[in-house]
Design an enzyme around this catalytic site. Structure first.
Site, PDB file in Angstrom:
ATOM      1  N   ALA A 152      -3.896   7.649  -4.985  1.00 24.79           N
ATOM      2  CA  ALA A 152      -2.507   7.205  -5.139  1.00 24.79           C
ATOM      3  C   ALA A 152      -2.560   5.732  -5.524  1.00 24.79           C
ATOM      4  O   ALA A 152      -2.597   4.838  -4.673  1.00 24.79           O
ATOM      5  CB  ALA A 152      -1.760   7.395  -3.832  1.00 24.79           C
TER       6      ALA A 152
ATOM      7  N   GLY B 298       0.830  -1.209   0.000  1.00 23.25           N
ATOM      8  CA  GLY B 298       0.000   0.000   0.000  1.00 23.25           C
ATOM      9  C   GLY B 298       0.854   1.244   0.000  1.00 23.25           C
ATOM     10  O   GLY B 298       2.044   1.189  -0.303  1.00 23.25           O
ATOM     11  N   ASN B 299       0.259   2.372   0.298  1.00 19.76           N
ATOM     12  CA  ASN B 299       1.038   3.622   0.411  1.00 19.76           C
ATOM     13  C   ASN B 299       0.414   4.513   1.471  1.00 19.76           C
ATOM     14  O   ASN B 299      -0.624   4.179   2.046  1.00 19.76           O
ATOM     15  CB  ASN B 299       1.148   4.311  -0.949  1.00 19.76           C
ATOM     16  CG  ASN B 299      -0.215   4.677  -1.512  1.00 19.76           C
ATOM     17  OD1 ASN B 299      -0.928   5.487  -0.932  1.00 19.76           O
ATOM     18  ND2 ASN B 299      -0.588   4.044  -2.620  1.00 19.76           N
ATOM     19  N   HIS B 300       1.043   5.661   1.719  1.00 10.97           N
ATOM     20  CA  HIS B 300       0.646   6.510   2.847  1.00 10.97           C
ATOM     21  C   HIS B 300      -0.522   7.450   2.557  1.00 10.97           C
ATOM     22  O   HIS B 300      -0.843   8.284   3.387  1.00 10.97           O
ATOM     23  CB  HIS B 300       1.833   7.358   3.302  1.00 10.97           C
ATOM     24  CG  HIS B 300       2.913   6.559   3.945  1.00 10.97           C
ATOM     25  ND1 HIS B 300       2.693   5.840   5.086  1.00 10.97           N
ATOM     26  CD2 HIS B 300       4.207   6.368   3.593  1.00 10.97           C
ATOM     27  CE1 HIS B 300       3.823   5.233   5.421  1.00 10.97           C
ATOM     28  NE2 HIS B 300       4.755   5.522   4.533  1.00 10.97           N
TER      29      HIS B 300
END
Ligand code: CTP
Length: 402
Positions: A276, A208-210
């Site tokens: 994102a 995943g990402n932030h």
């Protein structure tokens, strides 16, 4: 639509005044600040105590409050309001305001009000039909005041016909629709994406990402406040929309987001791709939890579909497509490359080198670049304000293209 709106509710002497209690309750429930004004006659039909309790404000009837000598300034009240509703509006008050008489606080506030005025008549059938009443209604409409037509049915006199005060639910729905219909993006479908995507490795792990989703949710809210029909495709996030009528589609992976975008994009006037999206996803997803081993673990990744680029290829005349570029170096050059490669109308650039910009923070600092490579540079702002800047640009472009 009524959230945070300052509303003056003027109540006239009519048996239908009892319905004002429900009307106040519904307006307050919708988030409005309601100031009730009553004509002296209206207090014979419903008590100010009932209405002050429901509106959580003192009810004003006279020019001054006898106990304290406090002056109820009609000019200030008229300027305070975002909108004024006179409900029930009696034949007597309609005649007064149509001819500019101001012999009580309610009629004086009407004359001082600069905001839109709505009036919902309630009277007996013959009074309603009388030429004088119809003439007065015509005059009020010619001033720009908005009629909420009475309903048909049994009247307090025992007669049957037109003249019943519109039901409180009908009045509130009328206000909401009317306010919305005057907004710049009324009736336009807008697609917004927000948050991260999660690419499963096994049943318990993912890549995943932030991304928090804050920026995309703020954009979706801002479009909704401009009257658009908003579809918000959201990756995993704890964010919530302010507007209950936003059509939220929750997805997990980049592939889910692609499916949802392709479903909604053809009917959308604009799409702002704020999510994102993962660029890579595991080639295979293990059905069972991957067990720890002594040797290193390698996961093969394959590219995901570039959703924005796909929509850029499908973009029809009149559609506006907006992408984001979060960069760490050669910011403008990279953003312009994405703008052109993905056939975008605008790209919103934010640099991780700017303090307070990017993931998780409540603020952002953006530069918007259009297809003519014209740049608009904005200061560091709260994400809600950044959303206003982005949505204004998109609205300008929608208008220019259509
Ligand atoms: N985007 C997309 N689909 C992807 C990846 C990105 O639609 N698979 C969109 C993002 O939502 C964003 C824009 O493309 O609006 C730019 O994303 P970004 O990650 O900055 O660019 P990439 O094209 O992925 O290039 P890179 O990661 O190399 O900077």
């Amino acid at each position: 639509m009524l959230e945070g709106k300052k509303i003056i509710l003027g109540i006239c002497g009519s048996i239908a005044a009892y319905k004002a209690a429900t009307l106040v309750r519904l307006l307050v429930k919708a988030g409005a600040n309601v100031q009730v004004l009553m004509t002296p006659d209206a207090t014979n039909f419903i008590t100010p105590l009932t209405l002050s309790t429901l509106s959580k404000r003192p009810v004003l009837v006279e020019y001054f409050t006898p106990e304290t000598g406090e002056w109820n300034n009609h000019v200030e009240l008229g300027l305070w309001a975002d909108l004024m509703i006179i409900a029930p509006a009696s034949a007597n008050t309609l005649a007064k305001i149509a001819t500019g008489l101001s012999d009580n606080l309610l009629t004086a506030v009407y004359l001082s009000a600069k905001c839109p005025v709505y009036f919902a008549p309630a009277m007996d059938l013959d009074m309603w039909k009388h030429e004088a009443t119809q003439h007065n209604i015509g005059l009020l409409q010619s001033f720009g005041n908005i009629l909420i037509s009475p309903g048909k049915g049994e009247l307090a006199s025992g007669l049957h016909g037109e003249g019943r005060l519109a039901e409180p639910e009908v009045i509130v729905a009328f206000l909401e629709t009317d306010i919305k219909s005057k907004l710049p993006l009324y009736g336009q479908n807008i697609l917004v994406t927000a948050g991260p995507t999660y690419e499963a490795i096994d049943p318990v792990r993912f890549i995943g990402n932030h991304s928090s989703g804050k920026m995309g949710f703020a954009i979706a809210d801002q479009f909704a406040s401009l009257g658009a029909n908003v579809t918000l495709i959201a990756g995993p996030t704890t964010e919530k929309s302010k507007y209950h009528d936003i059509n939220r589609i929750d997805i997990i992976s980049a592939a889910d987001m692609l499916d949802a975008c392709l479903r909604f994009f053809p009917d959308s006037k604009a799409c702002v791709m704020c999510a994102a999206v993962a660029d890579y996803t595991p080639v295979t997803v293990s059905v069972q939890k991957i067990k720890k081993q002594d040797k290193e673990l390698h996961i093969d990744l394959k590219k995901t579909v570039d959703i924005l680029k796909t929509m850029g290829q499908q973009k029809a005349n009149g559609q506006v497509l907006v992408g984001f570029a979060l960069e760490t170096n050669d910011e403008e050059k990279n953003a312009i490359e994405k703008l052109q490669k993905k056939n975008l109308d605008l790209i919103v650039l934010n640099s991780l080198n700017d303090k307070g910009a990017g993931f998780k923070s409540d603020t952002n600092k953006i530069t918007i670049i259009d297809s003519q490579l014209q740049k608009s540079i904005f200061k560091l702002k709260h994400k809600e304000q950044v959303a206003v800047d982005i949505c204004n640009k998109v609205t300008e472009l929608i208008n220019a293209k259509n």
